[in-house]
Motif scaffolding. Structure first.
Motif, PDB file in Angstrom:
ATOM      1  N   PRO A 117       0.828  -1.208   0.000  1.00 25.79           N
ATOM      2  CA  PRO A 117       0.000   0.000   0.000  1.00 25.79           C
ATOM      3  C   PRO A 117       0.872   1.271   0.000  1.00 25.79           C
ATOM      4  O   PRO A 117       1.906   1.325   0.661  1.00 25.79           O
ATOM      5  CB  PRO A 117      -0.792  -0.098   1.308  1.00 25.79           C
ATOM      6  N   LEU A 118       0.433   2.274  -0.752  1.00 27.12           N
ATOM      7  CA  LEU A 118       1.216   3.499  -0.929  1.00 27.12           C
ATOM      8  C   LEU A 118       0.495   4.705  -0.342  1.00 27.12           C
ATOM      9  O   LEU A 118      -0.726   4.687  -0.166  1.00 27.12           O
ATOM     10  CB  LEU A 118       1.423   3.769  -2.423  1.00 27.12           C
ATOM     11  N   ARG A 307      -7.765   4.544   7.103  1.00 27.57           N
ATOM     12  CA  ARG A 307      -7.703   3.196   7.717  1.00 27.57           C
ATOM     13  C   ARG A 307      -8.787   2.297   7.129  1.00 27.57           C
ATOM     14  O   ARG A 307      -8.536   1.148   6.784  1.00 27.57           O
ATOM     15  CB  ARG A 307      -7.907   3.273   9.240  1.00 27.57           C
ATOM     16  N   ALA A 308      -9.986   2.873   7.019  1.00 27.55           N
ATOM     17  CA  ALA A 308     -11.102   2.080   6.476  1.00 27.55           C
ATOM     18  C   ALA A 308     -10.788   1.656   5.039  1.00 27.55           C
ATOM     19  O   ALA A 308     -11.005   0.500   4.655  1.00 27.55           O
ATOM     20  CB  ALA A 308     -12.394   2.897   6.520  1.00 27.55           C
ATOM     21  N   ALA A 309     -10.262   2.590   4.263  1.00 30.37           N
ATOM     22  CA  ALA A 309      -9.977   2.299   2.849  1.00 30.37           C
ATOM     23  C   ALA A 309      -8.894   1.223   2.729  1.00 30.37           C
ATOM     24  O   ALA A 309      -9.026   0.271   1.953  1.00 30.37           O
ATOM     25  CB  ALA A 309      -9.544   3.578   2.137  1.00 30.37           C
ATOM     26  N   LEU A 310      -7.831   1.372   3.518  1.00 30.49           N
ATOM     27  CA  LEU A 310      -6.737   0.393   3.433  1.00 30.49           C
ATOM     28  C   LEU A 310      -7.206  -0.979   3.930  1.00 30.49           C
ATOM     29  O   LEU A 310      -6.876  -2.008   3.334  1.00 30.49           O
ATOM     30  CB  LEU A 310      -5.526   0.874   4.243  1.00 30.49           C
ATOM     31  N   ASP A 350       0.210   0.794  10.625  1.00 31.74           N
ATOM     32  CA  ASP A 350       0.111  -0.669  10.635  1.00 31.74           C
ATOM     33  C   ASP A 350      -0.527  -1.200   9.356  1.00 31.74           C
ATOM     34  O   ASP A 350      -0.262  -2.314   8.929  1.00 31.74           O
ATOM     35  CB  ASP A 350      -0.684  -1.145  11.859  1.00 31.74           C
ATOM     36  N   LEU A 351      -1.360  -0.373   8.711  1.00 28.94           N
ATOM     37  CA  LEU A 351      -2.064  -0.840   7.503  1.00 28.94           C
ATOM     38  C   LEU A 351      -1.252  -0.614   6.226  1.00 28.94           C
ATOM     39  O   LEU A 351      -1.668  -1.015   5.144  1.00 28.94           O
ATOM     40  CB  LEU A 351      -3.420  -0.144   7.388  1.00 28.94           C
ATOM     41  N   LEU A 352      -0.102   0.028   6.371  1.00 27.70           N
ATOM     42  CA  LEU A 352       0.714   0.268   5.170  1.00 27.70           C
ATOM     43  C   LEU A 352       1.640  -0.900   4.862  1.00 27.70           C
ATOM     44  O   LEU A 352       2.264  -0.954   3.816  1.00 27.70           O
ATOM     45  CB  LEU A 352       1.531   1.551   5.317  1.00 27.70           C
ATOM     46  N   LYS A 353       1.704  -1.836   5.802  1.00 29.94           N
ATOM     47  CA  LYS A 353       2.496  -3.036   5.525  1.00 29.94           C
ATOM     48  C   LYS A 353       1.694  -3.903   4.572  1.00 29.94           C
ATOM     49  O   LYS A 353       0.469  -3.835   4.570  1.00 29.94           O
ATOM     50  CB  LYS A 353       2.752  -3.797   6.831  1.00 29.94           C
ATOM     51  N   PRO A 354       2.371  -4.737   3.787  1.00 30.30           N
ATOM     52  CA  PRO A 354       1.599  -5.640   2.934  1.00 30.30           C
ATOM     53  C   PRO A 354       0.699  -6.526   3.782  1.00 30.30           C
ATOM     54  O   PRO A 354       1.073  -6.873   4.906  1.00 30.30           O
ATOM     55  CB  PRO A 354       2.671  -6.491   2.224  1.00 30.30           C
TER      56      PRO A 354
END
Ligand code: PEP
Ligand code: MN
Length: 359
Positions: A117-118, A307-310, A350-354
């Motif tokens: 995620p970017l 956060r919701a989107a990721l 935390d949500l930017l990790k694969p």
């Protein structure tokens, strides 16, 4: 069972089977017409032709069904073929997962849309060398790989700051190069496509231009990524059709961006349509970005919605960052300052990790 009924039921079964054969044969002929219509870009629905068929069918109606019943039955048959043809067309769309089941990855310098995620970040408008370089330095240190900044700005008022134009493109390019980032910027006019493409890594087509078919076609002729924002009042289907314009010209590097749609709500700038973004992930194979800045216009909503989107599986989130938003020349209220961006990043980190690496 009464033998006379049994016999007549046998007759009904035979007629049913014949009807089924005829209906299927009719569907095949209608599909052949539909294919030619698709090829010629004609609509499948032809009300004049339908009227014509209903006219002779009712004129030749031997009974016992009334003309009204015959019309109703045949209209159902016409509709069934139309639905079939539309489904067939959709299956052939280049944006569709039915055409290409695997995710499309768009690679831009160090960033891969459709990979980890970017975050796309940068000022709303490019205003000065100092502003652009300090923002790029700050963002790159935090691992942001895609720098945004508008040089050609779509402003509601013709008297508002319209952007620095080519001068802005040069500053954006130089700042991105200095800090090893990819640069995304908007193009609003077909006449500017060439010059914007010269400086940008990703061409942005903004919400107000999603229906600008000439611009979409022009972007489709390039071999570079295009970030296609959803129009202010565009349906999901219209957004996909806009992507199809680009894809059909031979450019497969389309990234879809949901940026909020216009609703009656006044407490947010727009209404983030997360279901639209998820539909884009499910029905298309293209990478999807959620722009929480333009979707909300409210900084306090950006981290929760990102956060919701990721969590829902989108490929990137998009925000606006400015060294001093109070004096920014556009979108003052929705640009984060550096501290606000740090807080944002911390809240979504935390949500930017694969997905596979998340606990
Ligand atoms: C922008 O990203 O600078 C912009 C104007 O966004 P939108 O087209 O989504 O309004
Ligand atoms: Mn903006």
């Amino acid at each position: 069972m009464e033998p006379r009924i049994l016999e007549l039921r046998g007759e009904i079964d035979r007629i049913n089977r014949e009807l089924l054969k005829l209906l299927s044969e009719r569907a095949r002929v209608a599909a052949a017409i539909g294919d030619i219509q698709t090829e010629l870009g004609l609509s499948h629905y032809d009300p004049v032709r339908e009227e014509e068929m209903l006219a002779y069918l009712t004129a030749e109606n031997p009974g016992p069904f009334s003309d009204g019943v015959i019309k109703k039955l045949f209209k159902e048959i016409f509709k069934a073929s139309l639905v079939l043809q539309e489904q067939e067309d959709k299956r052939k769309f280049l944006y569709s997962r039915e055409t290409k089941p695997e995710d499309t990855k768009v690679r831009v310098r160090n960033a891969v849309f459709g990979g980890e995620p970017l975050v796309i970040a940068g000022p709303c408008a490019i205003e000065s060398e100092e502003q652009m370089f300090s923002t790029a330095e700050f963002l790159s240190r935090r691992g942001v790989k895609v720098l945004r900044g508008g040089a050609f700005k779509p402003r509601t008022s013709p008297y508002a700051f319209q952007g620095l134009g080519v001068e802005g493109l040069k500053l954006g390019r130089a700042a991105a190069d200095e800090y090893g980032m990819a640069f995304v910027t908007e193009v609003m006019d077909t006449r500017d496509v060439e010059v914007v493409a010269e400086y940008a890594d990703i061409l942005q087509i903004g919400a107000r231009n999603m229906h600008n078919f000439a611009l979409l076609k022009e972007a489709g002729r390039l071999h570079m990524p295009v970030l296609l924002k959803r129009g202010l009042s565009a349906t999901v289907e219209e957004w996909f059709y806009a992507a199809e314009y680009i894809l059909s010209q031979g450019n497969g590097q389309v990234i879809l961006a949901e940026r909020g749609i216009r609703t009656y709500e006044k407490w947010t700038r727009n209404t983030l349509d997360l279901s639209g973004a998820v539909l884009a992930k499910q029905l298309t194979h293209l990478p999807v970005v959620v722009d929480v800045a333009h979707a909300t216009g409210r900084i306090e909503l950006m981290a929760p919605l990102a956060r919701a989107a990721l969590a829902a599986g989108v490929d990137a989130v998009h925000v606006e960052v400015h060294p001093n938003p109070k004096v920014a020349m556009s979108d003052n209220n929705q640009q984060m300052d550096f501290d606000q961006f740090d807080a944002f990043l911390k809240a979504i980190g935390d949500l930017l990790k694969p997905a596979a690496a998340r606990s």
